[in-house]
Design a protein around this motif. Structure first.
Motif, mmCIF file in Angstrom:
data_model
loop_
_atom_site.group_PDB
_atom_site.id
_atom_site.type_symbol
_atom_site.label_atom_id
_atom_site.label_comp_id
_atom_site.label_asym_id
_atom_site.label_seq_id
_atom_site.Cartn_x
_atom_site.Cartn_y
_atom_site.Cartn_z
ATOM 1 N N PRO A 67 0.827 -1.216 0.000
ATOM 2 C CA PRO A 67 0.000 0.000 0.000
ATOM 3 C C PRO A 67 0.860 1.265 0.000
ATOM 4 N N PRO A 68 0.281 2.407 -0.350
ATOM 5 C CA PRO A 68 1.029 3.677 -0.312
ATOM 6 C C PRO A 68 1.554 3.958 1.096
ATOM 7 N N LEU A 69 2.712 4.595 1.153
ATOM 8 C CA LEU A 69 3.453 4.758 2.400
ATOM 9 C C LEU A 69 3.032 5.992 3.192
ATOM 10 N N THR A 70 2.737 5.795 4.471
ATOM 11 C CA THR A 70 2.573 6.910 5.402
ATOM 12 C C THR A 70 3.958 7.455 5.718
ATOM 13 N N ALA A 71 4.132 8.779 5.639
ATOM 14 C CA ALA A 71 5.475 9.339 5.786
ATOM 15 C C ALA A 71 5.435 10.749 6.342
ATOM 16 N N VAL A 72 6.529 11.107 7.008
ATOM 17 C CA VAL A 72 6.744 12.481 7.445
ATOM 18 C C VAL A 72 7.349 13.245 6.272
ATOM 19 N N ALA A 73 6.650 14.270 5.817
ATOM 20 C CA ALA A 73 7.109 15.054 4.667
ATOM 21 C C ALA A 73 7.897 16.271 5.140
ATOM 22 N N GLN A 74 9.125 16.386 4.663
ATOM 23 C CA GLN A 74 9.929 17.565 4.946
ATOM 24 C C GLN A 74 9.709 18.603 3.844
ATOM 25 N N PRO A 75 9.752 19.884 4.193
ATOM 26 C CA PRO A 75 9.581 20.927 3.177
ATOM 27 C C PRO A 75 10.884 21.127 2.400
ATOM 28 N N ALA A 76 11.200 20.149 1.549
ATOM 29 C CA ALA A 76 12.510 20.121 0.906
ATOM 30 C C ALA A 76 12.778 21.363 0.055
ATOM 31 N N TYR A 77 11.802 21.760 -0.732
ATOM 32 C CA TYR A 77 12.005 22.931 -1.591
ATOM 33 C C TYR A 77 12.225 24.180 -0.748
ATOM 34 N N GLU A 78 11.399 24.340 0.289
ATOM 35 C CA GLU A 78 11.537 25.499 1.162
ATOM 36 C C GLU A 78 12.877 25.480 1.898
ATOM 37 N N LEU A 79 13.336 24.275 2.254
ATOM 38 C CA LEU A 79 14.628 24.127 2.918
ATOM 39 C C LEU A 79 15.750 24.669 2.028
ATOM 40 N N GLY A 80 15.737 24.255 0.761
ATOM 41 C CA GLY A 80 16.763 24.720 -0.170
ATOM 42 C C GLY A 80 16.648 26.196 -0.485
ATOM 43 N N ARG A 81 15.430 26.653 -0.695
ATOM 44 C CA ARG A 81 15.237 28.071 -1.033
ATOM 45 C C ARG A 81 15.637 28.976 0.133
ATOM 46 N N THR A 82 15.296 28.573 1.344
ATOM 47 C CA THR A 82 15.664 29.371 2.519
ATOM 48 C C THR A 82 17.172 29.417 2.682
ATOM 49 N N ALA A 83 17.838 28.277 2.480
ATOM 50 C CA ALA A 83 19.295 28.240 2.588
ATOM 51 C C ALA A 83 19.945 29.150 1.556
ATOM 52 N N ALA A 84 19.445 29.120 0.316
ATOM 53 C CA ALA A 84 19.998 29.979 -0.729
ATOM 54 C C ALA A 84 19.755 31.442 -0.410
ATOM 55 N N SER A 85 18.580 31.750 0.108
ATOM 56 C CA SER A 85 18.257 33.133 0.465
ATOM 57 C C SER A 85 19.187 33.649 1.556
ATOM 58 N N LEU A 86 19.423 32.812 2.578
ATOM 59 C CA LEU A 86 20.331 33.217 3.657
ATOM 60 C C LEU A 86 21.754 33.417 3.143
ATOM 61 N N LEU A 87 22.177 32.559 2.225
ATOM 62 C CA LEU A 87 23.525 32.691 1.675
ATOM 63 C C LEU A 87 23.674 33.977 0.867
ATOM 64 N N LEU A 88 22.671 34.291 0.064
ATOM 65 C CA LEU A 88 22.723 35.519 -0.735
ATOM 66 C C LEU A 88 22.706 36.753 0.160
ATOM 67 N N GLN A 89 21.935 36.682 1.257
ATOM 68 C CA GLN A 89 21.947 37.791 2.214
ATOM 69 C C GLN A 89 23.316 37.934 2.864
ATOM 70 N N ARG A 90 23.943 36.806 3.194
ATOM 71 C CA ARG A 90 25.259 36.834 3.829
ATOM 72 C C ARG A 90 26.319 37.396 2.896
ATOM 73 N N ILE A 91 26.192 37.092 1.606
ATOM 74 C CA ILE A 91 27.142 37.635 0.624
ATOM 75 C C ILE A 91 27.059 39.159 0.585
ATOM 76 N N LYS A 92 25.829 39.674 0.664
ATOM 77 C CA LYS A 92 25.629 41.132 0.627
ATOM 78 C C LYS A 92 25.944 41.783 1.970
ATOM 79 N N GLN A 93 25.642 41.071 3.060
ATOM 80 C CA GLN A 93 25.838 41.624 4.405
ATOM 81 C C GLN A 93 26.672 40.655 5.241
#
Length: 250
Positions: free
Chosen positions: A199-225
């Protein structure tokens, strides 16, 4: 990154500190604008050399305890708690935990969530049902085989990452056990193939896209500041209930 005219170089250390060091050395030699890293180790991490070279670093999914860098993580403890709580509410009392390396933060937090759920229901943990793996398919298979061969095997399994879950599923199928009739299973990480299983799997879903986008956003902010205050962002996960535990809705 693409939207802001940056090129992304992607490397996979495969949890190997030596491979991680090799790739980070390449990043230093190429004078990249910044590095997003999921550290193989949380202490004595080679990323400190990158920081000393003046290259901004963001840690994602795991913290680097001896470095003050921007960090993005998922609340693994809460996600694991919800997964095990779901099994407990279905009546399971012998729930196996197939976890990851004890030195890895996510593995520690997911075990904490598992134990917290048991405590909430007044169930003492059984050491025989708690297994440590390498977060890989083979480890998940081996640990699952061990718990299923116990004199009193579990009626449910919580597997702490996607490859561990896949290894557990392979083992269950090879033993001709029915899911969820003989053993229920919940995985941590919701993968595209989760709905294709029977049967289809019950699973804990992580916000993978948001995880990557947030990390990239923080890095770009750090480059500027480069001198701004270091921050940690913690994202929430969610439990997606399917049929591998016997329920289709929570």
């Amino acid at each position: 990154a693409y939207e802001r005219d940056y090129t992304v170089l992607l490397c996979n250390s495969d949890e190997n500190p030596l491979k991680e060091r090799l790739y980070l050395d390449i990043m230093i030699s190429e004078r990249v604008a910044g590095v997003i890293v999921t550290p193989a180790r949380e202490t004595n991490n080679y990323s400190q050399v990158v920081v000393k070279a003046g290259i901004p670093v963001v840690a994602v999914d795991r913290r680097m305890l001896d470095l003050k860098v921007d960090t993005v993580v998922v609340d693994s403890t809460e996600g694991a708690y919800r997964a095990v709580e779901h099994l407990l509410r279905l009546g399971h009392r012998r729930i196996a935990f197939i976890g990851g390396p004890p030195e890895v933060m996510t593995a520690q937090e997911r075990k904490e969530g598992y134990l917290a759920a048991l405590r909430q229901f007044g169930i003492p943990p059984d050491p025989a049902l708690i297994r440590t793996t390498d977060y890989k398919l083979e480890g998940g298979y081996r640990a699952t085989s061990e718990v299923l061969e116990l004199d009193h095997p579990p009626t449910a399994i919580f597997a702490a990452n996607n490859l561990t879950t896949l290894g557990a599923l392979n083992c269950i199928h090879e033993k001709d056990l029915r899911i969820p009739g003989d053993v229920a299973i919940v995985g941590f990480d919701d993968m595209p193939w989760s709905t294709s299983l029977n049967p289809p799997l019950t699973a804990v879903a992580q916000p993978a896209y948001e995880l990557g986008r947030t990390a990239a956003s923080l890095l770009l902010q750090r480059i500027k500041q480069p001198d701004r205050e270091v921050v940690e962002v913690k994202l929430s996960s969610r439990l997606i209930v399917r049929k591998s535990c016997g329920e289709t809705s929570s």
